[in-house]
Design a protein around this motif. Structure first.
Motif, PDB file in Angstrom:
ATOM      1  N   ARG A 286       0.832  -1.213   0.000  1.00  0.00           N
ATOM      2  CA  ARG A 286       0.000   0.000   0.000  1.00  0.00           C
ATOM      3  C   ARG A 286       0.865   1.261   0.000  1.00  0.00           C
ATOM      4  N   LEU A 287       1.975   1.201   0.745  1.00  0.00           N
ATOM      5  CA  LEU A 287       2.884   2.348   0.814  1.00  0.00           C
ATOM      6  C   LEU A 287       3.457   2.648  -0.579  1.00  0.00           C
ATOM      7  N   ALA A 288       3.798   1.582  -1.286  1.00  0.00           N
ATOM      8  CA  ALA A 288       4.351   1.758  -2.637  1.00  0.00           C
ATOM      9  C   ALA A 288       3.340   2.470  -3.540  1.00  0.00           C
ATOM     10  N   VAL A 289       2.062   2.118  -3.393  1.00  0.00           N
ATOM     11  CA  VAL A 289       1.023   2.758  -4.219  1.00  0.00           C
ATOM     12  C   VAL A 289       0.847   4.224  -3.797  1.00  0.00           C
ATOM     13  N   LEU A 290       0.850   4.444  -2.481  1.00  0.00           N
ATOM     14  CA  LEU A 290       0.658   5.794  -1.925  1.00  0.00           C
ATOM     15  C   LEU A 290       1.716   6.771  -2.443  1.00  0.00           C
ATOM     16  N   LEU A 291       2.955   6.283  -2.565  1.00  0.00           N
ATOM     17  CA  LEU A 291       4.063   7.178  -2.923  1.00  0.00           C
ATOM     18  C   LEU A 291       4.330   7.219  -4.431  1.00  0.00           C
ATOM     19  N   GLU A 292       3.516   6.517  -5.179  1.00  0.00           N
ATOM     20  CA  GLU A 292       3.705   6.471  -6.631  1.00  0.00           C
ATOM     21  C   GLU A 292       3.841   7.878  -7.220  1.00  0.00           C
ATOM     22  N   GLY A 293       4.858   8.091  -8.022  1.00  0.00           N
ATOM     23  CA  GLY A 293       5.024   9.387  -8.686  1.00  0.00           C
ATOM     24  C   GLY A 293       5.767  10.419  -7.860  1.00  0.00           C
ATOM     25  N   ILE A 294       6.108  10.073  -6.612  1.00  0.00           N
ATOM     26  CA  ILE A 294       6.886  11.008  -5.778  1.00  0.00           C
ATOM     27  C   ILE A 294       8.344  10.545  -5.798  1.00  0.00           C
ATOM     28  N   ASP A 295       9.267  11.508  -5.926  1.00  0.00           N
ATOM     29  CA  ASP A 295      10.686  11.172  -5.846  1.00  0.00           C
ATOM     30  C   ASP A 295      10.997  10.923  -4.373  1.00  0.00           C
ATOM     31  N   ALA A 296      10.934   9.649  -3.981  1.00  0.00           N
ATOM     32  CA  ALA A 296      10.981   9.313  -2.558  1.00  0.00           C
ATOM     33  C   ALA A 296      12.117   8.350  -2.253  1.00  0.00           C
ATOM     34  N   HIS A 297      12.719   8.543  -1.111  1.00  0.00           N
ATOM     35  CA  HIS A 297      13.647   7.554  -0.551  1.00  0.00           C
ATOM     36  C   HIS A 297      13.033   7.136   0.774  1.00  0.00           C
ATOM     37  N   ILE A 298      12.896   5.844   0.976  1.00  0.00           N
ATOM     38  CA  ILE A 298      12.274   5.385   2.226  1.00  0.00           C
ATOM     39  C   ILE A 298      13.356   4.875   3.172  1.00  0.00           C
ATOM     40  N   ASN A 299      13.328   5.399   4.387  1.00  0.00           N
ATOM     41  CA  ASN A 299      14.309   5.005   5.396  1.00  0.00           C
ATOM     42  C   ASN A 299      13.568   4.242   6.493  1.00  0.00           C
ATOM     43  N   LEU A 300      13.885   2.968   6.630  1.00  0.00           N
ATOM     44  CA  LEU A 300      13.219   2.153   7.642  1.00  0.00           C
ATOM     45  C   LEU A 300      13.992   2.266   8.954  1.00  0.00           C
ATOM     46  N   ILE A 301      13.263   2.554  10.035  1.00  0.00           N
ATOM     47  CA  ILE A 301      13.914   2.776  11.331  1.00  0.00           C
ATOM     48  C   ILE A 301      13.535   1.647  12.282  1.00  0.00           C
ATOM     49  N   PRO A 302      14.533   0.928  12.792  1.00  0.00           N
ATOM     50  CA  PRO A 302      14.195  -0.078  13.808  1.00  0.00           C
ATOM     51  C   PRO A 302      13.717   0.644  15.069  1.00  0.00           C
ATOM     52  N   LEU A 303      12.651   0.136  15.673  1.00  0.00           N
ATOM     53  CA  LEU A 303      12.085   0.789  16.867  1.00  0.00           C
ATOM     54  C   LEU A 303      13.020   0.667  18.066  1.00  0.00           C
ATOM     55  N   ASN A 304      13.205   1.762  18.767  1.00  0.00           N
ATOM     56  CA  ASN A 304      13.795   1.695  20.106  1.00  0.00           C
ATOM     57  C   ASN A 304      12.599   1.489  21.031  1.00  0.00           C
ATOM     58  N   PRO A 305      12.451   0.285  21.564  1.00  0.00           N
ATOM     59  CA  PRO A 305      11.185  -0.048  22.238  1.00  0.00           C
ATOM     60  C   PRO A 305      10.834   0.908  23.374  1.00  0.00           C
ATOM     61  N   THR A 306       9.642   1.474  23.299  1.00  0.00           N
ATOM     62  CA  THR A 306       9.088   2.311  24.377  1.00  0.00           C
ATOM     63  C   THR A 306       7.600   2.008  24.468  1.00  0.00           C
ATOM     64  N   GLY A 307       7.006   2.363  25.555  1.00  0.00           N
ATOM     65  CA  GLY A 307       5.544   2.331  25.717  1.00  0.00           C
ATOM     66  C   GLY A 307       4.881   1.011  25.348  1.00  0.00           C
ATOM     67  N   GLY A 308       5.575  -0.098  25.571  1.00  0.00           N
ATOM     68  CA  GLY A 308       4.960  -1.401  25.332  1.00  0.00           C
ATOM     69  C   GLY A 308       4.966  -1.863  23.886  1.00  0.00           C
ATOM     70  N   PHE A 309       5.575  -1.101  22.979  1.00  0.00           N
ATOM     71  CA  PHE A 309       5.645  -1.539  21.579  1.00  0.00           C
ATOM     72  C   PHE A 309       6.904  -2.374  21.346  1.00  0.00           C
ATOM     73  N   THR A 310       6.817  -3.252  20.348  1.00  0.00           N
ATOM     74  CA  THR A 310       7.950  -4.116  20.025  1.00  0.00           C
ATOM     75  C   THR A 310       8.387  -3.844  18.598  1.00  0.00           C
TER      76      THR A 310
END
Ligand code: SAH
Ligand code: SF4
Length: 357
Positions: A286-310
């Motif tokens: 879905r993200l790929a479709v959303l950004l279609e046509g935009i000159d985009a670089h996607i940077n994936l960030i590993p979560l530093n766990p806080t607030g009960g998220f993993t």
């Protein structure tokens, strides 16, 4: 002294500093010497600096306790270093006691400073330690400039040959919620007579404050834009980023598209991977479709766990990356080396508070 009390010399733009000196009868080249001492040399004791007599007299009369001007010199109350020594995180106390974080990162042969733009943050992202603290106040331009000067001083003490050439606004706070101070600080920081970090080496990271993005587009701002997206549908994003109730995903993507058309610049989209929330193959598609046509670089960030998220498991993260790459987007993982002790934005301060209790 202004009606509001003493003023920071670090707050002033070059023309403002020139106007102050002119008003006080110190004219000509002296403004360049003063600017150089403050911004290039990073001097904090101007009274000892070998200025020519007219400027020396002005400094003696105008800068210091009970004088009209002061310098922003935050106190370092804690410093942590990564095990590889390449990342240093500073906890800095401002004049009014507020505490912020600044990080100096030295990996990949580059030296980058990550600065804070606010004490706390009003945007309340559920996985962010700063967001969970709430908003305290905006930083002044001088308080942003002073963080860069501190990082530069430390870098010089490690190796006088090293230069600080990159800046990211990814510390505490939302830069586009404090856009006037941020732009004033960046004007000073990018001035070649002073710190001289090139505008193309400066990234402003925003959670998606649409009017700020529109202003950057209209003014053809020379700085790089990074947008923290984290969700591929309104629902997915709103669950993580409460600010998206004010500026919807649709409004944000429209603003990004328009920014790309007006400036011709690539946008960096940041995506913190959170297990079960925004890391499925369907979301990547879905993200790929959303950004279609935009000159985009996607940077994936590993979560530093806080607030009960993993954080997302590494294999799922790579699967996510593969889908975006197959759709034609440059997609990388944020460099995490050194973050072992440095932790995420706002986490050192949050941890301190726990320790202090
Ligand atoms: N307010 C701005 C800039 C500061 S936050 C923004 O949100 O973009 C910088 C980046 O760190 C953002 O992409 C944010 O989503 C991310 N971040 C915040 N908390 C994090 C955490 N616990 N783990 C990983 N990334 C986090
Ligand atoms: Fe604020 Fe950015 Fe943290 Fe969100 S991620 S709460 S916008 S600092």
């Amino acid at each position: 002294m202004t009606a509001d009390g003493p003023q920071s010399l670090h707050d002033l733009a070059f023309p403002e500093l020139a106007a102050v000196l002119k008003r006080d009868g110190v004219i000509g080249h002296h403004v360049k010497s003063l600017w150089r001492a403050i911004h290039r040399e990073g001097e904090l004791l101007l009274t000892d600096y070998p200025f020519l007599p007219p400027l020396k007299r002005w400094v003696a009369a105008s800068v210091g306790p009970d004088k009209p001007f002061f310098l922003d010199a935050p106190e370092v109350i804690d410093e942590i270093r990564s095990s590889d020594g390449l990342t240093r995180k500073f906890l800095l106390r401002l004049n009014d006691g507020q505490v912020i974080e600044t990080v100096l990162m030295g990996y990949e042969g580059r030296n980058t400073v990550c600065v804070s733009t606010q004490a706390g943050c009003a945007m309340g992202c559920v996985f962010c330690a700063t967001g969970q603290m709430g908003f305290v106040r905006h930083l002044r331009p001088g308080e942003i400039v002073a963080q860069v000067l501190h990082a530069r001083r430390v870098l010089k003490s490690i190796d006088p040959k090293k230069r600080l050439r990159n800046l990211v606004m990814m510390g505490m706070g939302e830069p586009l919620h404090n856009i006037d101070s941020v732009m004033a600080a960046l004007d000073s920081i990018s001035d070649v007579r002073g710190i001289g970090i090139g505008p193309s080496k400066i990234a402003i990271s925003t959670v998606g404050v649409v009017p700020g993005i529109q202003r950057m587009a209209e003014q053809n701002s020379p700085y790089r834009l990074a947008v923290s997206l984290h969700g591929s549908t309104e629902e997915e994003r709103a669950a993580l980023v409460p600010a998206s109730k004010r500026w919807s995903l649709e409004m944000l993507i429209d603003a990004c598209r328009d920014y790309g058309v007006k400036t011709g610049r690539r946008i960096l989209f940041e995506w913190t991977l959170i297990a079960g929330k925004n890391d499925s193959p369907e979301t990547a598609a879905r993200l790929a479709v959303l950004l279609e046509g935009i000159d985009a670089h996607i940077n994936l960030i590993p979560l530093n766990p806080t607030g009960g998220f993993t954080g997302t498991a590494s294999n799922s993260g790579h699967e996510f990356q593969k889908i975006l790459r197959a759709a034609g987007f440059p997609c990388t993982f944020r460099q995490r080396r050194g973050i072992d002790v440095a932790a995420g934005c706002g986490m050192l301060k949050a941890e301190k508070r726990v320790r202090a209790v």
